[in-house]
Design a protein around this motif. Sequence first.
Motif, short mmCIF file in Angstrom:
data_model
loop_
_atom_site.label_atom_id
_atom_site.label_comp_id
_atom_site.label_asym_id
_atom_site.label_seq_id
_atom_site.Cartn_x
_atom_site.Cartn_y
_atom_site.Cartn_z
N GLY A 145 0.81 -1.21 0.00
CA GLY A 145 0.00 0.00 0.00
C GLY A 145 0.84 1.26 0.00
O GLY A 145 1.99 1.26 -0.45
N THR A 146 0.27 2.31 0.55
CA THR A 146 0.90 3.62 0.58
C THR A 146 1.36 3.95 1.99
O THR A 146 1.37 3.09 2.88
N ILE A 147 1.70 5.20 2.21
CA ILE A 147 2.15 5.65 3.53
C ILE A 147 1.09 5.35 4.60
O ILE A 147 1.43 4.98 5.73
N SER A 148 -0.19 5.48 4.25
CA SER A 148 -1.26 5.21 5.22
C SER A 148 -1.19 3.78 5.73
O SER A 148 -1.38 3.51 6.92
N THR A 149 -0.91 2.84 4.83
CA THR A 149 -0.83 1.43 5.20
C THR A 149 0.29 1.19 6.20
O THR A 149 0.11 0.51 7.23
N LEU A 150 1.46 1.76 5.94
CA LEU A 150 2.62 1.55 6.80
C LEU A 150 2.46 2.25 8.14
O LEU A 150 2.90 1.75 9.17
N VAL A 151 1.82 3.42 8.15
CA VAL A 151 1.60 4.13 9.41
C VAL A 151 0.60 3.36 10.27
O VAL A 151 0.83 3.14 11.47
N ARG A 152 -0.49 2.95 9.70
CA ARG A 152 -1.55 2.30 10.48
C ARG A 152 -1.12 0.95 11.05
O ARG A 152 -1.48 0.61 12.19
N HIS A 153 -0.34 0.20 10.30
CA HIS A 153 -0.10 -1.19 10.68
C HIS A 153 1.32 -1.46 11.18
O HIS A 153 1.65 -2.59 11.52
N GLY A 213 4.55 7.04 -3.72
CA GLY A 213 5.11 5.72 -3.95
C GLY A 213 4.49 4.69 -3.02
O GLY A 213 3.76 5.02 -2.08
N THR A 214 4.83 3.43 -3.28
CA THR A 214 4.20 2.33 -2.54
C THR A 214 5.23 1.45 -1.86
O THR A 214 6.42 1.47 -2.19
N ILE A 215 4.75 0.70 -0.87
CA ILE A 215 5.51 -0.40 -0.30
C ILE A 215 4.82 -1.67 -0.79
O ILE A 215 3.62 -1.84 -0.65
N ASP A 216 5.59 -2.57 -1.42
CA ASP A 216 5.03 -3.76 -2.07
C ASP A 216 5.67 -5.02 -1.49
O ASP A 216 6.82 -5.01 -1.03
N TYR A 217 4.91 -6.10 -1.57
CA TYR A 217 5.32 -7.38 -0.98
C TYR A 217 5.54 -8.43 -2.06
O TYR A 217 4.72 -8.59 -2.97
N ILE A 218 6.67 -9.13 -1.98
CA ILE A 218 6.95 -10.28 -2.83
C ILE A 218 6.70 -11.54 -2.00
O ILE A 218 7.34 -11.72 -0.96
N ASP A 219 5.80 -12.37 -2.44
CA ASP A 219 5.40 -13.54 -1.66
C ASP A 219 6.38 -14.69 -1.87
O ASP A 219 6.05 -15.74 -2.42
N LYS A 220 7.62 -14.46 -1.44
CA LYS A 220 8.66 -15.48 -1.50
C LYS A 220 9.53 -15.36 -0.25
O LYS A 220 9.71 -14.26 0.29
#
Length: 303
Positions: free
Chosen positions: A150-158, A200-207
């Motif tokens: 997600g975005t900055i909101s995702t990283l701040v909240r969680h 910008g975003t923070i993204d996850y690689i499922d590996k």
Amino acid sequence: MKTVSNLPKVSVAVVTYNQCELLRECLDAILAQDYPNIEIVVADDASPDATPQLIAEYHARHGAKIVPVIAAKNGGVTVNQQAALDACTGDYIAWMAGDDLMLPGKITTQVAYMESHPNCAIVYHDLEIFNSDSGKTLGHFSDVDKPRSGTISTLVRHGSFNGATSNMVRASKSPPHGFEPSIRVASDWLYYVECLSGGGTIDYIDKVLGKYRRHEDNVTKPDKHNPQMNLLKDHVTSCEILLAKHPEIRRDVNYRMGYLMAFARLRDGGVAYNDCLKSSLSYRFSPKILLALIANMLFGIKR
């Protein structure tokens, strides 16, 4: 066909203190990566063991690929992280703790993702958690913290759902001031948040592309029944800084503050249980937190 010289350069920022033999394993795993255009910045915080000598040994053996950053006196986690960041010259920065391990293909996979997703500021992946003494697998980081993108909101909240050793940052998104010096230990969460402050975003690689070592000396070893107050204070301070610098994300910061206050309720056997829950509710309303407060006030139930 791309040659080494025109591949994006990756700085692997290794932050270490008093980890001589574990650091050897860490560096060997990085050197075994199949991505050729890397520099390995090894920042040592004035270790009293043989860590500085080990870094000098690797520098002598591998030349410019190893960039030694040796502190003259101990400055603490944040100071050492900043020293590592200052020495990085790559297009991307892959963060590593000196006691953790990369798995084969990590850097190649992350660079490929970054190159094909130009709006991505941070990309991270799953980690295997293993016991340092036995080598036994204890689980995966995704079992502890739900992976999110997600975005900055995702990283701040969680909070810190992105395991530190898993992160690759686009250098152009790294905040110019780097790490906040007033936060002595848990400064990485605020750093990653500020990497997203310009978009910008923070993204996850499922590996699973790395291994996180669990041992008695882990600085941020979790204990939900007795949370470390210094780490909680660092995260609260980070929230206060974010409120001052980025008032546009106030709702997200308040959401996080509510969580932190609720999390602190069991500290020291729950001596401040009700006060923590009341503080949590002052930041955001949660039916679960309200019920927990009522249960304790009426029946003395703490959970």
